[in-house]
Motif scaffolding. Structure first.
Motif, mmCIF file in Angstrom:
data_model
loop_
_atom_site.group_PDB
_atom_site.id
_atom_site.type_symbol
_atom_site.label_atom_id
_atom_site.label_comp_id
_atom_site.label_asym_id
_atom_site.label_seq_id
_atom_site.Cartn_x
_atom_site.Cartn_y
_atom_site.Cartn_z
ATOM 1 N N PRO A 6 30.608 2.702 -24.496
ATOM 2 C CA PRO A 6 30.922 2.906 -23.769
ATOM 3 C C PRO A 6 32.512 1.867 -23.375
ATOM 4 O O PRO A 6 31.172 0.189 -23.307
ATOM 5 C CB PRO A 6 30.785 3.895 -22.865
ATOM 6 N N ASP A 7 32.800 1.640 -22.788
ATOM 7 C CA ASP A 7 33.493 0.162 -21.546
ATOM 8 C C ASP A 7 32.975 0.115 -20.922
ATOM 9 O O ASP A 7 33.032 -1.045 -20.440
ATOM 10 C CB ASP A 7 34.910 0.580 -20.955
ATOM 11 N N ARG A 8 32.089 0.905 -20.240
ATOM 12 C CA ARG A 8 31.091 0.459 -18.803
ATOM 13 C C ARG A 8 30.560 2.150 -18.764
ATOM 14 O O ARG A 8 30.716 3.230 -19.252
ATOM 15 C CB ARG A 8 32.019 1.082 -17.329
ATOM 16 N N GLY A 9 28.980 1.448 -18.585
ATOM 17 C CA GLY A 9 28.062 2.915 -18.527
ATOM 18 C C GLY A 9 26.909 2.440 -18.883
ATOM 19 O O GLY A 9 26.478 1.328 -19.008
ATOM 20 N N ARG A 10 25.621 4.000 -18.571
ATOM 21 C CA ARG A 10 24.123 3.418 -18.548
ATOM 22 C C ARG A 10 23.898 5.191 -19.428
ATOM 23 O O ARG A 10 24.278 5.825 -19.304
ATOM 24 C CB ARG A 10 24.220 3.058 -17.407
ATOM 25 N N ILE A 11 23.432 4.538 -20.571
ATOM 26 C CA ILE A 11 22.339 5.418 -20.922
ATOM 27 C C ILE A 11 21.161 5.428 -21.254
ATOM 28 O O ILE A 11 20.805 4.385 -21.613
ATOM 29 C CB ILE A 11 23.171 6.079 -22.874
#
Length: 353
Positions: free
Chosen positions: A50-55
């Motif tokens: 993803p371009d941005r984020g957290r998992i």
């Protein structure tokens, strides 16, 4: 064990923004084609960054773009089941299953013992056969087994029944239910089928044009997902079977129900999705009608859907039903919140819960 997702990703003119938490059980991703369901599953599986984020799974970070963390797909311990089984044609069923075990590393995750997975999926008689000799449903059960033997902390299922006919779907659904109930890990399940979601899901995430429109328990969210028809989910239990007329008698909060005989023992819990268009209303107990199921209730609310139609929400002893009527019928019967009525259920889809 839970899955936390908070991502933002753009592909051409399409933008996916999704944030939710999936607990153990089955979380259905539901929405129209192009809403971002498969993209979201591929991001969780490590096939798209993803371009941005957290998992994170159970607090362990898989992706954190701010910190520059992106665990490779093969190290995430995720089981992936696609629309087609993608079994290795040159390997027997047993060797396909054991290939999944090669990826098992560390503690936790779903059951990784070959014997328990074979028993869970009912594939012991298939172990020495080649994939080409299996039915579509059998292939998908083997694919699920291979995914489980990777000892995953998360299972991704991207429309696993889409390529199967009705008989093969009916064959594999009970095994997905067992997986949901016994694996102990989150399952993200992509589907276009309201019936599948009603039967399998514990939680529903509705995606619309790349954003999460709603998320919550299946009983609350599924009617929103099927806005075109409306409806409600009703929980029930099989009380007995009427062998003379090939019926099953069910007990629900709304009252007793009789349906075509279900292939499940007395005491089993079932879940029904009853579409609003399949419910008629009467001001008095109807007599001499062919419908077997009449439930007493009280009108909770009335919402106009168009100038010609309205959705009537019913409280049937605490259970919710929906009826879609013409505006003329609402006026002719002088329906209003608080008024007692009788719901005549013309048809329903009952599934194991």
């Amino acid at each position: 064990m839970s899955l936390d997702i908070d991502v933002d990703h753009r592909r051409g003119n399409f933008r996916l923004q999704a944030r939710f938490t999936a607990a153990p059980g089955l979380t259905a991703l539901f929405g129209r084609s192009g809403s971002g369901k498969t993209s979201l599953v591929n991001i969780a599986g490590g096939l798209i960054r993803p371009d941005r984020g957290r998992i994170a799974i159970d607090g362990q970070t898989l992706v954190d773009t701010e910190r520059g963390v992106c665990v490779p797909a093969h190290r995430r311990r995720i089981g992936y089941v696609f629309q087609d089984s993608r079994l290795f044609p040159h390997l027997s069923v047993r060797r396909n299953l054991l290939y999944g075990r090669w990826f098992a590393r560390g503690d936790g995750g779903a059951a990784a013992d070959l014997g328990s997975v074979v028993e869970l999926l009912g594939i012991g008689h298939l172990l020495e056969r080649d994939p080409d000799s299996l039915s579509g449903g059998e292939k998908q059960r083997v694919a699920i087994g291979r995914a489980l033997l990777a000892r995953p902390r998360l299972v991704l299922m991207d429309e696993p029944l889409a390529s199967l006919d009705e008989a093969r779907r009916a064959e594999i659904l009970p095994f997905i239910e067992r997986l949901r109930d016994e694996a102990g890990v989150p399952i993200l399940y992509v589907s276009h089928s309201v019936a599948e979601v009603a039967r399998l899901a514990t939680t529903v995430v509705i995606l619309s044009e790349g954003t999460v429109a709603a998320v919550g328990p299946v009983q609350d969210i599924l009617p929103m997902a099927d806005a075109a028809d409306g409806g409600a989910v009703l929980e029930a239990r099989i009380v007995r079977h009427d062998e003379t007329f090939h019926l099953s008698v069910l007990e629900s909060a709304a009252g007793e129900l009789q349906v075509p005989r279900l292939d499940a023992p007395a005491g089993a819990h079932v879940r029904a999705y009853i579409r609003a268009r399949d419910v008629m209303l009467s001001l008095r107990p109807p007599e001499d009608i062919s419908a077997l199921n009449v439930l007493a209730g009280r009108i909770a609310s009335i919402s106009a859907t168009t100038n010609a139609q309205a959705d009537v929400r019913l409280d049937c002893s605490g259970a919710v039903l929906m009826a879609r009527l013409t505006a003329k019928s609402v006026d002719r019967l002088a329906l209003a919140p608080g008024r007692p009525v009788y719901a005549v259920v013309k048809s329903m889809s009952f599934e194991r819960s």
